[in-house]
Design a protein around this motif. Structure first.
Motif, short mmCIF file in Angstrom:
data_model
loop_
_atom_site.label_atom_id
_atom_site.label_comp_id
_atom_site.label_asym_id
_atom_site.label_seq_id
_atom_site.Cartn_x
_atom_site.Cartn_y
_atom_site.Cartn_z
N LYS A 166 0.84 -1.21 0.00
CA LYS A 166 0.00 0.00 0.00
C LYS A 166 0.87 1.25 0.00
CE LYS A 166 -4.17 -1.83 2.24
NZ LYS A 166 -5.09 -1.71 3.40
N ALA A 167 1.99 1.19 0.73
CA ALA A 167 2.90 2.34 0.78
C ALA A 167 3.47 2.63 -0.61
CB ALA A 167 4.03 2.06 1.77
N ILE A 168 3.83 1.58 -1.33
CA ILE A 168 4.34 1.76 -2.70
C ILE A 168 3.31 2.47 -3.57
CG2 ILE A 168 4.81 0.49 -4.84
CD1 ILE A 168 7.26 0.55 -3.26
N LYS A 169 2.04 2.09 -3.44
CA LYS A 169 0.97 2.72 -4.24
C LYS A 169 0.87 4.22 -3.93
CE LYS A 169 -1.93 -1.40 -4.82
NZ LYS A 169 -3.24 -2.02 -4.52
N ILE A 170 0.97 4.56 -2.65
CA ILE A 170 0.89 5.97 -2.27
C ILE A 170 2.10 6.73 -2.79
CG2 ILE A 170 0.74 7.59 -0.35
CD1 ILE A 170 -1.78 5.91 -0.76
N LEU A 171 3.30 6.13 -2.70
CA LEU A 171 4.50 6.78 -3.22
C LEU A 171 4.41 6.99 -4.72
CD1 LEU A 171 7.25 4.93 -1.14
CD2 LEU A 171 6.60 7.33 -0.94
N ASN A 172 3.83 6.03 -5.42
CA ASN A 172 3.62 6.20 -6.87
C ASN A 172 2.66 7.35 -7.14
OD1 ASN A 172 5.33 4.14 -7.71
ND2 ASN A 172 3.74 2.57 -7.57
N LYS A 173 1.65 7.48 -6.29
CA LYS A 173 0.68 8.58 -6.42
C LYS A 173 1.38 9.93 -6.21
CE LYS A 173 -3.99 9.72 -4.85
NZ LYS A 173 -5.09 9.34 -3.93
N ILE A 174 2.28 9.98 -5.22
CA ILE A 174 3.04 11.20 -4.98
C ILE A 174 3.91 11.52 -6.18
CG2 ILE A 174 4.84 12.25 -3.54
CD1 ILE A 174 3.78 10.57 -1.20
N GLU A 175 4.53 10.47 -6.74
CA GLU A 175 5.43 10.66 -7.89
C GLU A 175 4.68 11.23 -9.08
OE1 GLU A 175 9.02 7.98 -8.77
OE2 GLU A 175 7.49 7.29 -10.19
N ILE A 176 3.44 10.83 -9.25
CA ILE A 176 2.62 11.39 -10.34
C ILE A 176 2.43 12.88 -10.15
CG2 ILE A 176 0.28 11.41 -11.32
CD1 ILE A 176 0.19 8.37 -10.72
N ASN A 177 2.31 13.29 -8.88
CA ASN A 177 2.09 14.71 -8.58
C ASN A 177 3.36 15.55 -8.69
OD1 ASN A 177 -0.79 15.42 -7.34
ND2 ASN A 177 -0.30 13.34 -6.73
N ILE A 178 4.49 15.01 -8.20
CA ILE A 178 5.70 15.85 -8.13
C ILE A 178 6.81 15.41 -9.08
CG2 ILE A 178 5.21 16.39 -5.72
CD1 ILE A 178 7.46 14.53 -4.90
N GLY A 179 6.60 14.28 -9.77
CA GLY A 179 7.60 13.79 -10.70
C GLY A 179 8.62 12.88 -10.03
N ILE A 180 9.55 12.35 -10.83
CA ILE A 180 10.59 11.45 -10.30
C ILE A 180 11.48 12.24 -9.35
CG2 ILE A 180 12.58 10.04 -10.89
CD1 ILE A 180 11.23 9.42 -13.55
N ASN A 181 11.67 11.70 -8.16
CA ASN A 181 12.34 12.41 -7.08
C ASN A 181 13.32 11.46 -6.39
OD1 ASN A 181 12.21 12.79 -3.93
ND2 ASN A 181 11.92 14.83 -4.80
N SER A 185 12.46 7.77 -4.96
CA SER A 185 13.06 6.60 -5.63
C SER A 185 13.82 5.74 -4.62
CB SER A 185 13.99 7.06 -6.75
OG SER A 185 13.26 7.73 -7.75
N ILE A 186 14.57 6.38 -3.73
CA ILE A 186 15.34 5.63 -2.74
C ILE A 186 14.41 4.91 -1.76
CG2 ILE A 186 16.90 5.90 -0.76
CD1 ILE A 186 18.33 8.09 -2.37
#
Length: 579
Positions: A166-181, A185-186
């Motif tokens: 579930k955490a990975i899904k949320i991080l992917n959602k954040i990445e959609i908003n702010i881009g590759i970071n 990524s780490i």
């Protein structure tokens, strides 16, 4: 005039504070209207108490604020803002359970209020209930999808609750908003590693490196991961790339050292480690940890000389690191360079005087090379740092004794002995040294009393047994006791010339000249004619056996050594034994 201006300023400040509080509660009050269901209450009194309570809270008087807020609840028990504020009061008082109770009430009364929800989520987090905290952070993300901070908080709580997918899904959602970071990524890489999804872990870092090909941190993490999954060739490719980007970077050199060390290519690793020791990028404690580990590891691939060079490189950058200064001192000690070792031990203690074991090591080492004046100063410094530790007093007493300060030495030793607790060996050492000092002061009775105390505490101190038995023989006191003690020593060390000499001299004092001659002859043989005292003793016994020519021969041999009694020259001149 000045007082009037100050009073006016205070009035203006108070007006501003109450205006702010009024607006604040006007805004929050809107959320309470639905909950109140048009219930009629004394609105003016409620508002007045609410403003007073919040003023007390802002001023730091939490107990008065608590009392006033509760009066507000008596007027209007369905006020979300009052329950919210009471939650804050109890949170500041570190009563989290009570704070949670009021936080839940505020959310029950105004379930859509963002502030109330955030407060409740944070309280559950502080209480370690990450499941409930995540539940409310999820509501906040649904209510305010544009606030990335709630998504980060939700991720954190999901990870705390071991909900990695579930955490990975949320991080992917954040990445959609702010881009590759980089941080995203780490973090995702770490989660994939934990989940043992190696391919995804690699791809996550590769994706970021493609965006930032010169990012050493991410390249290094990927190289480290390749090492961990046993792909050293892939790791070396990345490390070589890092060297091309910045060969002067200490962290790059550190990664190379770790790679070569793991592959048992120790010579190549050593070259990199030399660079690491003088690097400004690598943390001092990390460098120290590596250095101490390879230095004190019994299976270390590096020699004492190599470790010494690494240590000296380290000290060029971190000259006040007490642990490495101590290491260099120990390296000098291993090379039998006691003077140099003492210098570095002393430097280590300059920056960290709290280590009593190092003080003991320093004092013992300096005593072993007869640096008595230096021991006096070092011992005084040790006592200043550790006034209740006995060993510095022992060292100071021994040093003063050797410098001829006998009375002061006795006082120091008697004082230091009082600090010995449950250590018979150390207490015995104190008694032995005090006994020696009394003997030097010609206080024979007190001296022998302390020697006996010392023997009772440590009956296997063979140096003590030998010396005490010799002193008994010199003074012709209790020669049977002297014989008993020295025979115990010889039974343990049958071939030590000085011990056999003591036994021979006891027999001499007992008038057993034939037996004494046999023992003293053995002492002469074991000492290879090098001890003037033994040679003189043998001459004495030969004289008593009426072998005057033999006596004169050995007395002259004793004279040549320079180690003899004050009566020796008289014996030679008179050609007779002189007591």
């Amino acid at each position: 005039m000045e007082v009037l201006e100050k009073n006016n300023k205070v009035k203006l400040d108070m007006k501003f504070t109450f205006w702010f509080i009024y607006c604040f509660f006007f805004l929050f009050g809107a959320y309470d209207l639905k909950a109140q269901k048009n219930k009629i209450f004394d609105d003016r009194l409620f508002s007045k108490l609410l403003i007073q309570a919040t003023g007390e809270k802002i001023s730091g008087d939490l107990y008065s604020a608590d009392s006033l807020y509760k009066k507000c609840l008596e007027i209007n028990p369905n006020s979300g803002v009052v329950n919210y504020e009471l939650s804050g009061v109890y949170r500041n008082l570190n009563n989290l359970e009570k704070a949670l109770e009021y936080a839940n009430k505020s959310v029950d009364l105004s379930s859509e209020n963002e502030w109330y929800l955030a407060n409740l989520a944070l309280l559950y987090k502080d209480l370690g209930n990450h499941k409930k905290s995540a539940e409310y952070f999820l509501k906040l993300t649904e209510k305010t999808p544009d606030k990335i901070s709630y998504l980060f908080s939700l991720t954190e709580e999901l990870l705390e609750n071991n909900q990695y997918k579930k955490a990975i899904k949320i991080l992917n959602k954040i990445e959609i908003n702010i881009g590759i970071n980089e941080e995203l990524s780490i973090e995702k890489h770490k989660i994939y590693v934990y989940l043992k999804k190696n391919k995804s872990a690699i791809e996550e870092l590769k994706k970021f490196i493609e965006k930032q090909p010169d990012n050493l941190r991410s390249i290094g993490l990927l190289a480290e991961f390749y090492e961990n999954i046993n792909k050293p060739d892939e790791a070396l490719k990345l490390l070589s790339n890092m060297m091309q980007i910045d060969s002067s970077n200490g962290l790059v050199r550190l990664s190379l050292f770790q790679h070569y060390y793991k592959q048992q290519k120790f010579d190549q690793g050593y070259k990199e480690l030399l660079h690491v020791m003088t690097s400004k990028e690598v943390d001092e404690n990390l460098k120290k940890q590596i250095l101490l580990q390879i230095a004190y590891d019994s299976n270390s691939p590096y020699s004492v000389e190599e470790i010494y060079l690494l240590s000296k490189k380290f000290l060029l950058e971190h000259s006040q690191n007490s642990d490495v200064l101590l290491l260099v001192g120990n390296l000098h000690m291993m090379s039998r360079k006691v003077d140099s070792a003492c210098y570095y031990l002393r430097e280590s203690l300059k920056y960290n005087p709290s280590e009593i074991e190092v003080w003991i090591q320093l004092l013992s080492s300096c005593l072993s090379i007869n640096k008595f004046k230096i021991v006096v100063q070092d011992a005084k410094n040790a006592i200043e740092s550790h006034p209740n530790q006995p060993f510095p007093y022992l060292a100071l007493g021994i040093a003063l004794s050797n410098l001829g300060e006998l009375n002061e030495a006795i006082q120091i030793l008697i004082k230091g002995k009082d600090f010995v607790i449950d250590d018979k060996i150390l207490e015995s050492d104190f008694d032995y040294e005090i006994g020696n000092l009394f003997y030097k002061n010609k206080n024979i009775e007190s001296s022998f009393e302390y020697f006996e105390k010392s023997i009772d505490l440590n009956p296997n101190n063979y140096i003590l047994l030998n010396n005490y038995s010799y002193y008994l023989s010199v003074e012709k006191i209790n020669l049977n006791r002297a014989e008993e003690l020295i025979l115990k020593v010889i039974d343990k060390f049958p071939n030590v010339a000085s011990y056999i000499d003591t036994y021979g001299w006891i027999l001499f004092q007992q008038g057993k000249y034939n037996l004494a001659e046999k023992e003293l002859f053995k002492a002469v043989m074991y000492s290879n004619d090098q001890s003037g005292e033994i040679l003189e003793h043998y001459g004495d016994v030969l004289f008593q056996l009426e072998n005057k020519d033999g006596a004169l021969l050995f007395w002259k041999k004793a004279e040549k050594t320079g180690q003899h009694s004050n009566q020796l020259i008289q014996k030679i001149n008179a050609n007779k034994f002189i007591k």
